[in-house]
Scaffold this motif. Structure first.
Motif, PDB file in Angstrom:
ATOM      1  N   ARG A   1       0.759  -1.689   0.071  1.00 25.79           N
ATOM      2  CA  ARG A   1      -0.325  -0.549  -0.284  1.00 25.79           C
ATOM      3  C   ARG A   1       0.903   0.987   0.062  1.00 25.79           C
ATOM      4  N   TYR A   2       1.974   0.652   0.122  1.00 25.40           N
ATOM      5  CA  TYR A   2       2.747   2.768   0.327  1.00 25.40           C
ATOM      6  C   TYR A   2       3.779   2.946  -0.695  1.00 25.40           C
ATOM      7  N   PHE A   3       4.046   1.569  -1.642  1.00 23.45           N
ATOM      8  CA  PHE A   3       4.621   1.717  -2.582  1.00 23.45           C
ATOM      9  C   PHE A   3       3.908   2.118  -3.792  1.00 23.45           C
ATOM     10  N   ILE A   4       2.025   1.399  -3.763  1.00 22.76           N
ATOM     11  CA  ILE A   4       1.180   1.915  -4.739  1.00 22.76           C
ATOM     12  C   ILE A   4       0.365   3.677  -4.617  1.00 22.76           C
ATOM     13  N   LEU A   5       0.840   3.699  -3.148  1.00 19.80           N
ATOM     14  CA  LEU A   5       0.045   5.339  -3.391  1.00 19.80           C
ATOM     15  C   LEU A   5       1.377   6.030  -3.380  1.00 19.80           C
ATOM     16  N   TYR A   6       2.767   5.656  -2.987  1.00 21.10           N
ATOM     17  CA  TYR A   6       3.455   6.739  -3.469  1.00 21.10           C
ATOM     18  C   TYR A   6       3.396   7.042  -5.355  1.00 21.10           C
TER      19      TYR A   6
ATOM     20  N   GLY B   1      -3.445   8.303  -4.386  1.00 25.43           N
ATOM     21  CA  GLY B   1      -5.243   7.799  -4.471  1.00 25.43           C
ATOM     22  C   GLY B   1      -5.436   7.748  -2.797  1.00 25.43           C
ATOM     23  N   ILE B   2      -6.436   6.534  -2.552  1.00 27.11           N
ATOM     24  CA  ILE B   2      -6.732   6.650  -1.288  1.00 27.11           C
ATOM     25  C   ILE B   2      -6.461   5.215  -1.191  1.00 27.11           C
ATOM     26  N   TYR B   3      -6.043   4.728  -0.329  1.00 28.42           N
ATOM     27  CA  TYR B   3      -6.010   3.225   0.354  1.00 28.42           C
ATOM     28  C   TYR B   3      -6.748   3.285   1.584  1.00 28.42           C
ATOM     29  N   MET B   4      -8.112   2.175   1.036  1.00 34.04           N
ATOM     30  CA  MET B   4      -9.203   1.608   2.414  1.00 34.04           C
ATOM     31  C   MET B   4      -8.694  -0.069   2.584  1.00 34.04           C
ATOM     32  N   ASP B   5      -8.481  -0.359   3.839  1.00 35.25           N
ATOM     33  CA  ASP B   5      -8.600  -1.527   3.400  1.00 35.25           C
ATOM     34  C   ASP B   5     -10.162  -2.719   3.353  1.00 35.25           C
ATOM     35  N   LEU B   6     -10.662  -3.333   2.364  1.00 40.45           N
ATOM     36  CA  LEU B   6     -11.489  -4.042   2.578  1.00 40.45           C
ATOM     37  C   LEU B   6     -13.068  -3.711   3.685  1.00 40.45           C
ATOM     38  N   ASP B   7     -12.591  -3.827   4.936  1.00 38.39           N
ATOM     39  CA  ASP B   7     -13.920  -3.706   5.801  1.00 38.39           C
ATOM     40  C   ASP B   7     -14.355  -2.179   6.401  1.00 38.39           C
ATOM     41  N   ILE B   8     -14.017  -1.651   5.683  1.00 38.82           N
ATOM     42  CA  ILE B   8     -14.282   0.448   5.694  1.00 38.82           C
ATOM     43  C   ILE B   8     -15.205   0.501   4.113  1.00 38.82           C
ATOM     44  N   GLY B   9     -16.043   0.764   4.540  1.00 39.83           N
ATOM     45  CA  GLY B   9     -17.094   1.358   3.662  1.00 39.83           C
ATOM     46  C   GLY B   9     -17.726   2.744   4.104  1.00 39.83           C
ATOM     47  N   CYS B  10     -18.117   3.321   3.085  1.00 41.98           N
ATOM     48  CA  CYS B  10     -18.182   4.883   2.434  1.00 41.98           C
ATOM     49  C   CYS B  10     -19.887   5.450   2.550  1.00 41.98           C
ATOM     50  N   ARG B  11     -19.817   6.604   3.998  1.00 42.71           N
ATOM     51  CA  ARG B  11     -21.036   7.106   4.219  1.00 42.71           C
ATOM     52  C   ARG B  11     -21.555   7.631   3.039  1.00 42.71           C
ATOM     53  N   GLY B  12     -20.734   8.267   2.262  1.00 43.68           N
ATOM     54  CA  GLY B  12     -20.441   9.205   1.388  1.00 43.68           C
ATOM     55  C   GLY B  12     -19.346  10.010   0.178  1.00 43.68           C
ATOM     56  N   LYS B  13     -19.662  10.591  -0.550  1.00 42.84           N
ATOM     57  CA  LYS B  13     -17.696  10.665  -1.443  1.00 42.84           C
ATOM     58  C   LYS B  13     -17.083  11.284   0.273  1.00 42.84           C
ATOM     59  N   LEU B  14     -16.193  11.140  -0.986  1.00 39.52           N
ATOM     60  CA  LEU B  14     -14.735  11.166  -0.126  1.00 39.52           C
ATOM     61  C   LEU B  14     -14.100  12.495  -0.631  1.00 39.52           C
TER      62      LEU B  14
ATOM     63  N   ASN C   1      -2.909   1.779   9.633  1.00 36.35           N
ATOM     64  CA  ASN C   1      -3.058   2.361   8.068  1.00 36.35           C
ATOM     65  C   ASN C   1      -3.729   1.392   7.124  1.00 36.35           C
ATOM     66  N   ASP C   2      -5.499   1.093   7.812  1.00 39.27           N
ATOM     67  CA  ASP C   2      -6.060   0.881   7.324  1.00 39.27           C
ATOM     68  C   ASP C   2      -6.683   1.704   6.298  1.00 39.27           C
ATOM     69  N   LEU C   3      -6.954   3.007   6.356  1.00 34.78           N
ATOM     70  CA  LEU C   3      -7.102   4.181   5.443  1.00 34.78           C
ATOM     71  C   LEU C   3      -5.602   4.773   5.582  1.00 34.78           C
ATOM     72  N   LEU C   4      -5.383   5.527   3.818  1.00 35.71           N
ATOM     73  CA  LEU C   4      -4.159   6.118   3.810  1.00 35.71           C
ATOM     74  C   LEU C   4      -5.165   6.875   2.850  1.00 35.71           C
ATOM     75  N   ILE C   5      -4.692   8.220   2.881  1.00 34.42           N
ATOM     76  CA  ILE C   5      -5.017   9.215   1.647  1.00 34.42           C
ATOM     77  C   ILE C   5      -3.699  10.420   1.184  1.00 34.42           C
ATOM     78  N   PHE C   6      -2.739  10.060   0.031  1.00 39.70           N
ATOM     79  CA  PHE C   6      -1.754  10.553   0.022  1.00 39.70           C
ATOM     80  C   PHE C   6      -1.867  11.353  -1.582  1.00 39.70           C
ATOM     81  N   GLU C   7      -0.786  12.399  -1.432  1.00 39.34           N
ATOM     82  CA  GLU C   7      -0.766  12.548  -3.549  1.00 39.34           C
ATOM     83  C   GLU C   7       0.119  11.408  -3.750  1.00 39.34           C
TER      84      GLU C   7
ATOM     85  N   GLY D   1       3.201  -2.272  10.223  1.00 40.47           N
ATOM     86  CA  GLY D   1       1.655  -1.762  10.647  1.00 40.47           C
ATOM     87  C   GLY D   1       1.326  -0.821  11.131  1.00 40.47           C
ATOM     88  N   PRO D   2       0.245  -1.315  11.736  1.00 44.08           N
ATOM     89  CA  PRO D   2       0.319   0.466  12.664  1.00 44.08           C
ATOM     90  C   PRO D   2       1.234   1.314  13.275  1.00 44.08           C
TER      91      PRO D   2
END
Length: 254
Positions: A131-136, A140-153, A173-179, A211-212
Motif C-alpha cells: 500500500r505504501y509503494f502503490i500510493l507513492y 489516491g486513497i487506500y482503504m481496507d475492505l472492511d471499511i465502507g463509505c457513508r458518502g463521497k470522499l 494504516n487501514d486508511l491512507l490518503i496521499f498525493e 503495520g500501524p
C-alpha cells in the motif's frame, strides 16, 4: 512442547519490554502517540473543510481508491462495501490489487525491494508494504475492505496527506490518503528494511515492522510531519459525522 511455548513467551515478553524502553527513552519524540495536544498533530476540522468547500479548493489527491485482496473473489460483505462506494462515487477509479498483480507491480517498479518483500514471513506484511509503494507511485486513497463509505470522499482530496488517528495510540494504516510521490510515503518505503525484525509473535512483528506501529514510529522521525494531516475519530471512526463506517472483520489473509 511446554518448554518451547515458554521460550516463545519469554521472547515476546522481552520484545515488549524493549519496545516500551525505547518509547521511554524517546518520550518527547513519540508522545504524539497518546497525546492529542502534541503540536505535531495537525488535525483536520469540519470548519476547515467547510472553508475549503466554499473556496472551491483544488483536489490534490487523484480520484483513485486502492484495495487489496489475495485474488479477485471478494467475500460477500467486503464486496458489498466496495460496491456501495462505487455507487456513491462512480467517477472514481477503483483498483483491486491481488497478490499476483501486487508482486508484478513491485517487480516492475521497485525491484530493489523484492528480496525483502518476498522474505516477509507473513502475508499481511506484504499487504501492508504494497500500500505504501502503490500510493507513492499513483497517489489516491487506500482503504481496507472492511471499511465502507457513508458518502463521497471529495472533501478529503483537498489535503496532500492524511493519516487516521486510532485508539489507543498512534495512527491506523487501514486508511491512507496521499498525493503521488509524497515525502512521507517515500520515508515509509525506505524505512521498511530497517524495521524488518522478528519480535516473536505474528501480531507484534506485523504491527511494528509494517503495520500501524511502524507508520506511527516513522511519523515520529519524519521532519515534515506538519504537512501530514490527521483525520480525527469523528471523521474516521463509526460516528454519524464520519465519512466511513467500519465492520468487524479481519482482512489479514494468510
Amino acid at each position: 512442547m511446554k518448554k518451547a511455548r515458554g521460550s516463545k513467551s519469554r521472547i515476546i515478553l522481552i520484545a515488549v519490554i524493549l519496545f516500551f524502553i525505547f518509547l521511554f527513552w524517546n518520550f518527547n519524540r513519540f508522545q504524539f502517540l497518546w497525546n492529542d495536544r502534541d503540536k505535531r498533530l495537525n488535525f483536520i476540522t469540519k470548519d476547515e473543510i467547510e472553508v475549503k468547500r466554499s473556496e472551491k479548493s483544488e483536489f490534490l489527491i487523484p480520484k483513485i481508491i486502492h484495495q487489496t485482496w489475495k485474488d479477485e473473489n471478494l467475500p460477500g460483505l467486503w464486496a458489498s462495501h466496495r460496491s456501495n462506494c462505487q455507487q456513491l462515487m462512480p467517477e472514481y477509479e477503483f483498483k483491486l490489487w491481488t497478490d499476483e498483480s501486487a508482486e508484478k507491480f513491485m517487480e516492475e517498479h521497485y525491484s530493489w525491494f523484492m528480496e525483502r518483500f518476498r522474505a516477509y514471513p507473513h502475508v499481511i506484511q506484504r499487504v501492508d508494504a504494497i500500500r505504501y509503494f502503490i500510493l507513492y507511485h499513483y497517489g489516491g486513497i487506500y482503504m481496507d475492505l472492511d471499511i465502507g463509505c457513508r458518502g463521497k470522499l471529495d472533501d478529503l482530496l483537498m489535503f496532500p496527506a492524511i493519516l487516521p488517528r486510532t485508539s489507543p495510540i498512534g495512527f491506523s494504516n487501514d486508511l491512507l490518503i496521499f498525493e503521488k510521490g509524497h515525502p512521507f510515503l517515500k520515508s515509509l518505503t525506505e524505512s521498511l528494511e530497517g524495521y524488518a525484525w522478528n519480535l516473536g509473535s505474528k501480531f507484534l512483528t506485523v504491527m511494528v515492522t509494517t503495520g500501524p506501529v511502524f507508520v506511527s514510529l516513522v511519523f515520529g522521525s519524519f521532519d515534515g510531519n506538519g504537512d501530514v494531516r490527521v483525520l480525527p475519530h469523528d471523521l474516521y471512526g463509526n460516528a454519524p459525522t464520519s465519512y466511513f463506517y467500519h465492520t468487524t472483520g479481519n482482512t489479514w489473509h494468510s
